[in-house]
Design a protein around this motif. Structure first.
Motif, PDB file in Angstrom:
ATOM      1  N   TYR A  28     -20.735 -19.228 -18.341  1.00  0.00           N
ATOM      2  CA  TYR A  28     -21.326 -18.030 -17.594  1.00  0.00           C
ATOM      3  C   TYR A  28     -20.222 -17.696 -16.400  1.00  0.00           C
ATOM      4  CZ  TYR A  28     -25.123 -18.403 -20.642  1.00  0.00           C
ATOM      5  OH  TYR A  28     -25.841 -18.526 -21.816  1.00  0.00           O
ATOM      6  N   ARG A  29     -19.055 -18.266 -16.289  1.00  0.00           N
ATOM      7  CA  ARG A  29     -18.079 -17.832 -15.115  1.00  0.00           C
ATOM      8  C   ARG A  29     -17.520 -16.433 -15.577  1.00  0.00           C
ATOM      9  NH1 ARG A  29     -14.681 -20.352 -11.561  1.00  0.00           N
ATOM     10  NH2 ARG A  29     -14.831 -22.374 -12.561  1.00  0.00           N
ATOM     11  N   PRO A  30     -17.774 -15.256 -14.400  1.00  0.00           N
ATOM     12  CA  PRO A  30     -17.414 -14.088 -15.097  1.00  0.00           C
ATOM     13  C   PRO A  30     -16.007 -13.982 -15.151  1.00  0.00           C
ATOM     14  CG  PRO A  30     -18.701 -14.167 -12.997  1.00  0.00           C
ATOM     15  CD  PRO A  30     -18.643 -15.612 -13.323  1.00  0.00           C
ATOM     16  N   GLY A  65     -19.152 -22.352  -4.193  1.00  0.00           N
ATOM     17  CA  GLY A  65     -19.853 -21.618  -5.200  1.00  0.00           C
ATOM     18  C   GLY A  65     -20.159 -20.333  -4.973  1.00  0.00           C
ATOM     19  N   THR A  66     -19.325 -19.375  -4.569  1.00  0.00           N
ATOM     20  CA  THR A  66     -19.523 -18.173  -4.161  1.00  0.00           C
ATOM     21  C   THR A  66     -18.577 -17.310  -4.941  1.00  0.00           C
ATOM     22  OG1 THR A  66     -18.295 -18.344  -2.097  1.00  0.00           O
ATOM     23  CG2 THR A  66     -20.680 -18.386  -1.976  1.00  0.00           C
ATOM     24  N   GLY A  67     -17.801 -17.752  -5.681  1.00  0.00           N
ATOM     25  CA  GLY A  67     -16.980 -16.991  -6.625  1.00  0.00           C
ATOM     26  C   GLY A  67     -15.437 -16.617  -6.319  1.00  0.00           C
ATOM     27  N   MET A 215     -24.029 -20.303  -5.908  1.00  0.00           N
ATOM     28  CA  MET A 215     -24.344 -19.820  -7.405  1.00  0.00           C
ATOM     29  C   MET A 215     -24.081 -21.015  -8.338  1.00  0.00           C
ATOM     30  SD  MET A 215     -25.452 -17.388  -9.210  1.00  0.00           S
ATOM     31  CE  MET A 215     -24.764 -15.613  -8.885  1.00  0.00           C
ATOM     32  N   ARG A 216     -23.192 -22.040  -8.025  1.00  0.00           N
ATOM     33  CA  ARG A 216     -22.698 -23.048  -8.961  1.00  0.00           C
ATOM     34  C   ARG A 216     -23.735 -23.900  -8.823  1.00  0.00           C
ATOM     35  NH1 ARG A 216     -18.406 -25.328  -6.167  1.00  0.00           N
ATOM     36  NH2 ARG A 216     -16.784 -24.399  -7.508  1.00  0.00           N
ATOM     37  N   GLN A 217     -24.417 -24.192  -7.805  1.00  0.00           N
ATOM     38  CA  GLN A 217     -25.498 -25.119  -7.446  1.00  0.00           C
ATOM     39  C   GLN A 217     -26.805 -24.868  -8.243  1.00  0.00           C
ATOM     40  OE1 GLN A 217     -26.310 -27.293  -3.995  1.00  0.00           O
ATOM     41  NE2 GLN A 217     -26.862 -28.526  -5.406  1.00  0.00           N
ATOM     42  N   ALA A 218     -27.191 -23.320  -8.200  1.00  0.00           N
ATOM     43  CA  ALA A 218     -28.038 -22.890  -8.772  1.00  0.00           C
ATOM     44  C   ALA A 218     -28.044 -22.998 -10.302  1.00  0.00           C
ATOM     45  CB  ALA A 218     -28.305 -21.414  -8.440  1.00  0.00           C
ATOM     46  N   LEU A 219     -27.021 -22.818 -10.867  1.00  0.00           N
ATOM     47  CA  LEU A 219     -26.395 -22.707 -12.374  1.00  0.00           C
ATOM     48  C   LEU A 219     -26.767 -24.285 -12.848  1.00  0.00           C
ATOM     49  CD1 LEU A 219     -23.999 -20.067 -12.920  1.00  0.00           C
ATOM     50  CD2 LEU A 219     -26.280 -20.160 -13.730  1.00  0.00           C
ATOM     51  N   ASN A 220     -26.130 -25.276 -11.979  1.00  0.00           N
ATOM     52  CA  ASN A 220     -25.895 -26.717 -12.437  1.00  0.00           C
ATOM     53  C   ASN A 220     -27.421 -27.144 -12.142  1.00  0.00           C
ATOM     54  OD1 ASN A 220     -23.604 -27.168 -12.968  1.00  0.00           O
ATOM     55  ND2 ASN A 220     -22.870 -27.450 -10.805  1.00  0.00           N
TER      56      ASN A 220
HETATM   57  N1  LIG Z   1     -20.349 -14.279  -7.355  1.00  0.00           N
HETATM   58  C1  LIG Z   1     -20.581 -14.838  -8.282  1.00  0.00           C
HETATM   59  N2  LIG Z   1     -20.957 -14.294  -9.421  1.00  0.00           N
HETATM   60  C2  LIG Z   1     -21.045 -14.983 -10.834  1.00  0.00           C
HETATM   61  N3  LIG Z   1     -21.190 -16.370 -10.938  1.00  0.00           N
HETATM   62  C3  LIG Z   1     -20.650 -17.030  -9.964  1.00  0.00           C
HETATM   63  C4  LIG Z   1     -20.484 -16.428  -8.665  1.00  0.00           C
HETATM   64  N4  LIG Z   1     -19.755 -17.488  -7.727  1.00  0.00           N
HETATM   65  C5  LIG Z   1     -19.982 -18.585  -8.535  1.00  0.00           C
HETATM   66  N5  LIG Z   1     -20.498 -18.377  -9.778  1.00  0.00           N
HETATM   67  C6  LIG Z   1     -20.579 -19.442 -10.716  1.00  0.00           C
HETATM   68  O1  LIG Z   1     -20.249 -20.511 -10.059  1.00  0.00           O
HETATM   69  C7  LIG Z   1     -19.212 -21.257 -10.781  1.00  0.00           C
HETATM   70  C8  LIG Z   1     -18.305 -21.713  -9.597  1.00  0.00           C
HETATM   71  O2  LIG Z   1     -17.728 -20.663  -8.882  1.00  0.00           O
HETATM   72  P1  LIG Z   1     -16.213 -20.539  -8.237  1.00  0.00           P
HETATM   73  O3  LIG Z   1     -15.484 -21.581  -8.969  1.00  0.00           O
HETATM   74  O4  LIG Z   1     -15.760 -19.281  -8.285  1.00  0.00           O
HETATM   75  O5  LIG Z   1     -16.760 -21.050  -6.795  1.00  0.00           O
HETATM   76  P2  LIG Z   1     -15.824 -21.335  -5.391  1.00  0.00           P
HETATM   77  O6  LIG Z   1     -16.083 -20.307  -4.548  1.00  0.00           O
HETATM   78  O7  LIG Z   1     -14.255 -21.268  -6.131  1.00  0.00           O
HETATM   79  O8  LIG Z   1     -16.205 -22.583  -4.983  1.00  0.00           O
HETATM   80  P3  LIG Z   1     -15.102 -23.882  -4.250  1.00  0.00           P
HETATM   81  O9  LIG Z   1     -15.221 -23.397  -2.671  1.00  0.00           O
HETATM   82  O10 LIG Z   1     -16.132 -25.013  -4.318  1.00  0.00           O
HETATM   83  O11 LIG Z   1     -14.003 -23.902  -4.742  1.00  0.00           O
HETATM   84  C9  LIG Z   1     -18.680 -20.262 -11.527  1.00  0.00           C
HETATM   85  O12 LIG Z   1     -18.147 -20.652 -12.654  1.00  0.00           O
HETATM   86  C10 LIG Z   1     -19.638 -19.355 -11.956  1.00  0.00           C
HETATM   87  O13 LIG Z   1     -20.349 -19.757 -12.962  1.00  0.00           O
END
Ligand SMILES: Nc1ncnc2c1ncn2[C@@H]1O[C@H](COP(=O)(O)OP(=O)(O)OP(=O)(O)O)[C@@H](O)[C@H]1O
Ligand SMILES: [Mg+2]
Length: 339
Positions: A28-30, A65-67, A215-220
């Motif tokens: 579900y990674r956008p 985990g914020t995208g 969000m990553r923690q929530a999905l995991n």
């Molecule tokens: N804003 C968001 N919208 C939708 N899904 C999200 C979002 N942020 C995180 N996710 C989910 O969490 C997963 C991890 O996100 P991501 O790799 O972008 O985090 P990150 O901000 O790079 O974290 P880190 O600092 O640990 O690298 C994504 O694969 C996605 O499924």
């Protein structure tokens, strides 16, 4: 129990991942900027850049985990489309990124000739850039300028202060903050529907509570609870996440507010005897107090005391005595307020 693999993907799942047993965070990674949840300001800036095509050097900074990684990848895909493979160099913390890599790999890529549509540039993605050594970051400074007409940089990091100032000054900073409970709940609900997971609303709320904006923690945690128990309830979520149950913690707060130090201490001892560390307990206590329904001045005092205790615990004083002392202070706050 619903089968995860047969469920139709939605909520932004890409077609190519439909039959794979991918972790849900990846499934579900956008893949498009428009699908990224929350951080509206940052996302709309990225959309403008994607339309305009002239990407400046960017730093994405924010909690895990914020995208951030998701946004960088989506932006690069939207800018470069089919040329992504040859026009993007992606390096993360698992790659060696010392000064030699900057001198060789990054420079070589920056010099490489790639035919792109007019107005597009090659992109170098430096994920988890805060783990790059200061020397390697220094070596980037001039490289960023010399090749700026053909190559742009996108860095992601948790703390922008770990990026040296000269690099910060060459980049536009896109800040990400923790996602709100509503945003996480909406995303979880979409995934629960797509995967046909049986859940109760309290279970999803518990997932939102434990994720704390990640969000990553929530999905995991959702996937772990589903594979462990098949049903998302509050109990199951806290069993999987192994965090102090907020109900037990809010009972302690209730006792403190009632001036009942014995009740509060007994609750705290129960938690401590369950094996939770002082850090686990104080973190949950902070979140419970933050959301507890009590007069504002009391809440501020409580947060202050919890904050001081957290500081001492971080310094290494992790005994039950420390937590008991905090309870005594919390009971006193209420007494003083009465006076
Ligand atoms: N804003 C968001 N919208 C939708 N899904 C999200 C979002 N942020 C995180 N996710 C989910 O969490 C997963 C991890 O996100 P991501 O790799 O972008 O985090 P990150 O901000 O790079 O974290 P880190 O600092 O640990 O690298 C994504 O694969 C996605 O499924
Ligand atoms: Mg990342």
């Amino acid at each position: 129990m619903a089968s995860a693999s047969k469920a139709a993907p939605a909520a932004g799942a890409s077609s190519y991942s439909k039959d794979c047993d991918l972790p849900w965070v990846e499934k579900y990674r956008p893949h498009k900027i428009s699908e990224i949840v929350g951080n509206q300001d940052a996302v709309s800036r990225l959309q403008v850049i994607a339309q305009d095509g002239n990407m400046p050097n960017l730093i994405f900074a924010g909690p895990p985990g914020t995208g951030k990684t998701t946004s960088i990848l989506a932006l690069a895909h939207e800018l470069l489309g089919p040329s992504y493979k040859e026009a993007v160099l992606e390096l993360n913390a698992s790659d060696d990124r010392g000064i030699d890599v900057v001198r060789n790999k990054i420079k070589m890529f920056a010099q490489k000739k790639v035919t792109l549509p007019p107005g597009r540039h090659k992109i170098i993605l430096l994920d988890e850039a805060d783990s790059m050594t200061a020397g390697a970051q220094q070596a980037l400074r001039r490289t960023m300028e010399i090749y700026s007409n053909t190559t742009r940089f996108a860095l992601a990091c948790n703390l922008s202060t770990k990026i040296i100032e000269p690099i910060q000054s060459r980049c536009a900073i896109v800040r990400f903050s923790r996602l709100s409970d509503i945003e996480i709940l909406a995303r979880l609900t979409a995934v629960v529907q797509a995967e046909q997971v049986s859940s109760v609303p309290e279970g999803l709320e518990a997932l939102v509570f434990t994720a704390d904006g990640d969000m990553r923690q929530a999905l995991n945690n959702l996937q772990a609870t589903f594979s462990g128990f098949g049903l998302i309830t509050q109990e199951n979520v806290f069993r999987v996440c192994d965090q102090p149950h907020p109900l037990m913690v809010s009972n302690i707060v209730r006792h403190c507010l009632g001036g009942n130090i014995d009740g509060a201490h007994q609750g705290m001892k129960e938690l401590y005897d369950l094996g939770y560390s002082a850090t686990d307990i104080i973190t949950t206590l902070f979140r419970v107090v933050k959301n507890y329904d009590m007069p504002e001045f009391l809440k501020l005092e409580y947060i202050r005391e919890v904050g001081f205790a957290h500081m001492r615990i971080s310094d290494g004083v992790v005994s039950l005595l420390q937590l008991s002392g905090l309870l005594a202070k919390l009971c006193l706050v209420k007494e003083r307020a009465k006076a």
